[in-house]
Design a protein around this motif. Structure first.
Motif, PDB file in Angstrom:
ATOM      1  N   ALA A  38      37.806  14.221  -5.497  1.00 27.46           N
ATOM      2  CA  ALA A  38      37.700  12.762  -5.559  1.00 27.46           C
ATOM      3  C   ALA A  38      39.005  12.131  -5.120  1.00 27.46           C
ATOM      4  CB  ALA A  38      37.365  12.323  -6.976  1.00 27.46           C
ATOM      5  N   ALA A  39      38.942  10.885  -4.706  1.00 24.33           N
ATOM      6  CA  ALA A  39      40.153  10.174  -4.289  1.00 24.33           C
ATOM      7  C   ALA A  39      40.022   8.707  -4.657  1.00 24.33           C
ATOM      8  CB  ALA A  39      40.356  10.329  -2.779  1.00 24.33           C
ATOM      9  N   PRO A 167      44.404  11.658  -5.109  1.00 20.62           N
ATOM     10  CA  PRO A 167      43.327  12.569  -4.697  1.00 20.62           C
ATOM     11  C   PRO A 167      43.398  13.851  -5.529  1.00 20.62           C
ATOM     12  CG  PRO A 167      44.733  11.993  -2.818  1.00 20.62           C
ATOM     13  CD  PRO A 167      45.415  11.490  -4.053  1.00 20.62           C
ATOM     14  N   LEU A 168      42.262  14.294  -6.019  1.00 21.38           N
ATOM     15  CA  LEU A 168      42.252  15.404  -6.973  1.00 21.38           C
ATOM     16  C   LEU A 168      41.166  16.425  -6.702  1.00 21.38           C
ATOM     17  CD1 LEU A 168      42.147  13.355 -10.317  1.00 21.38           C
ATOM     18  CD2 LEU A 168      44.206  14.351  -9.288  1.00 21.38           C
ATOM     19  N   LEU A 169      41.476  17.682  -7.022  1.00 18.54           N
ATOM     20  CA  LEU A 169      40.442  18.692  -7.202  1.00 18.54           C
ATOM     21  C   LEU A 169      40.248  18.795  -8.708  1.00 18.54           C
ATOM     22  CD1 LEU A 169      38.630  21.007  -6.125  1.00 18.54           C
ATOM     23  CD2 LEU A 169      40.603  22.528  -6.407  1.00 18.54           C
ATOM     24  N   PRO A 180      40.432  19.957 -18.855  1.00 19.05           N
ATOM     25  CA  PRO A 180      39.883  20.206 -17.525  1.00 19.05           C
ATOM     26  C   PRO A 180      40.969  20.699 -16.568  1.00 19.05           C
ATOM     27  CG  PRO A 180      40.134  17.848 -17.902  1.00 19.05           C
ATOM     28  CD  PRO A 180      40.482  18.529 -19.198  1.00 19.05           C
ATOM     29  N   MET A 181      40.546  21.287 -15.445  1.00 18.56           N
ATOM     30  CA  MET A 181      41.494  21.676 -14.404  1.00 18.56           C
ATOM     31  C   MET A 181      41.634  20.479 -13.454  1.00 18.56           C
ATOM     32  SD  MET A 181      42.143  22.809 -11.168  1.00 18.56           S
ATOM     33  CE  MET A 181      40.559  22.977 -10.415  1.00 18.56           C
ATOM     34  N   VAL A 182      42.833  19.965 -13.342  1.00 16.74           N
ATOM     35  CA  VAL A 182      43.078  18.821 -12.450  1.00 16.74           C
ATOM     36  C   VAL A 182      44.211  19.205 -11.516  1.00 16.74           C
ATOM     37  CG1 VAL A 182      43.674  16.373 -12.307  1.00 16.74           C
ATOM     38  CG2 VAL A 182      42.486  17.231 -14.332  1.00 16.74           C
ATOM     39  N   GLY A 236      35.858  22.892   1.423  1.00 15.56           N
ATOM     40  CA  GLY A 236      36.259  21.536   1.828  1.00 15.56           C
ATOM     41  C   GLY A 236      37.728  21.268   1.530  1.00 15.56           C
ATOM     42  N   VAL A 237      38.209  21.794   0.400  1.00 15.64           N
ATOM     43  CA  VAL A 237      39.627  21.621   0.054  1.00 15.64           C
ATOM     44  C   VAL A 237      40.502  22.286   1.114  1.00 15.64           C
ATOM     45  CG1 VAL A 237      41.421  22.216  -1.639  1.00 15.64           C
ATOM     46  CG2 VAL A 237      39.183  21.402  -2.417  1.00 15.64           C
TER      47      VAL A 237
END
Ligand code: MEV
Length: 323
Positions: A38-39, A167-169, A180-182, A236-237
């Protein structure tokens, strides 16, 4: 102080803010433990808190025609009050006398993270006004509680982007109580997108609920789709980090096909996706909850053309860069 009653936005910008967002890959599957990207978008919700002598918490969202006095008893709150009401309960401010004014620049119910951005903006306004000294982590955790009320099994991705504006994974925690993993994504160059806004309002709570019902009927089939979304999100990352936009576009198109399989697309969303692809977008997909709402199109070359075609068809288009 005397409460201001203006519906105009104050020109000096010291209001508290929460960021709107797009999900580039991984929505819905993220609720079931997959990764998502997300961004933030240059759309924000801002809020100001002021003291009054009114004897209660008064909420004003002039742009949405919303005005209410927060019910002290949570059992008497309607769905709209319930989500933001948690903030006042948690911060023990329900008995104060105040006016909260909210200025949403994020369109309502368009899959752009408006509810999370609103929660973050209100928390930050209260934090500033009452000098609560909340950390970003605390703001994010409280906004997550609001999101859980707003859409049931929220993954937490919307409030995280609304809080940090990066912007995050993201991958949700495995168990309750875990974190969570951020991971912040650092991109070599900004990625040019068009957001197409269908104008059809859709509540994330509803589409998330529909996916859940369908998953319960056929868990193995749905888990398979979520796994495919997870795998393409991680690819995609890589594509984003290598600035391989052709590959990213392909992955977005496949992701949209899988979201369509989850039945969270709509007539308007399909039209927007087709328009974007026909006018040269490398990839186009719904973004956020779906069921209406918005699409996101990757357009490194034909951005004006794609935006113009979307507007010609009677929808709104916004050109944004992420990264
Ligand atoms: C909404 O922006 C994203 C969904 O995946 C719901 C969630 O993650 O909470 C549809």
């Amino acid at each position: 102080g005397v409460p201001a009653t203006t519906a105009e936005q104050p020109s000096v910008d010291h209001r508290a803010c929460g960021h709107g967002k797009i999900i580039l890959l991984g929505e819905h599957a993220v609720v079931y433990g997959s990764h998502a990207v997300a961004a933030p978008v240059p759309l924000a919700v801002r809020a100001v808190a002021q003291d009054t002598k009114s004897g209660g918490v008064d909420m004003f969202i002039p742009r949405w025609g919303v005005e209410y006095r927060l019910h002290r008893d949570p059992a008497h709150r309607d769905s709209f009050q319930r989500s933001l009401g948690i903030i006042f309960d948690e911060l023990q401010l329900t008995d104060r006398s105040m006016r909260i004014e909210v200025f949403p620049n994020v369109p309502r119910a368009m899959g752009l993270g408006g509810s999370a951005a609103m929660a973050v903006a209100v928390i930050r306004a209260l934090d500033q006004h009452y000098k609560l000294g909340l950390s970003d982590e605390e703001i994010n955790a409280l906004a997550f509680r609001c999101e859980e009320v707003a859409h049931g099994s929220a993954s937490g991705i919307d409030n995280t982007v609304a809080t940090y504006g990066k912007p995050l994974l993201y991958k949700r925690a495995g168990k309750k109580g875990e974190l969570p993993m951020v991971r912040e994504l650092h991109l070599p160059k900004r990625i040019p997108l068009v957001i197409g806004i269908s104008g059809k309002e859709s509540l994330t709570a509803v589409t998330v609920g529909k996916v859940r019902t369908a998953w319960q009927r056929n868990p193995a089939l749905y888990d398979g789709i979520f796994q495919q979304i997870d795998a393409l999100t991680l690819q995609g990352v890589e594509a984003m980090q290598q600035y391989d936009l052709e590959r990213l576009g392909d992955l977005m198109n496949i992701c949209h096909g899988l979201l369509n399989a989850l039945r969270v697309s709509s007539w308007e969303v399909e039209e927007l996706v087709q328009i974007a692809r026909e006018h040269g977008a490398l990839g186009a997909k719904l973004t956020g909850g779906g069921g209406g709402g918005s699409i996101v199109a990757l357009c490194p070359q034909n951005r004006e053309k794609v935006a113009a075609a979307i507007r010609d068809a009677g929808y709104q288009a916004m050109e944004v860069d992420i990264g």
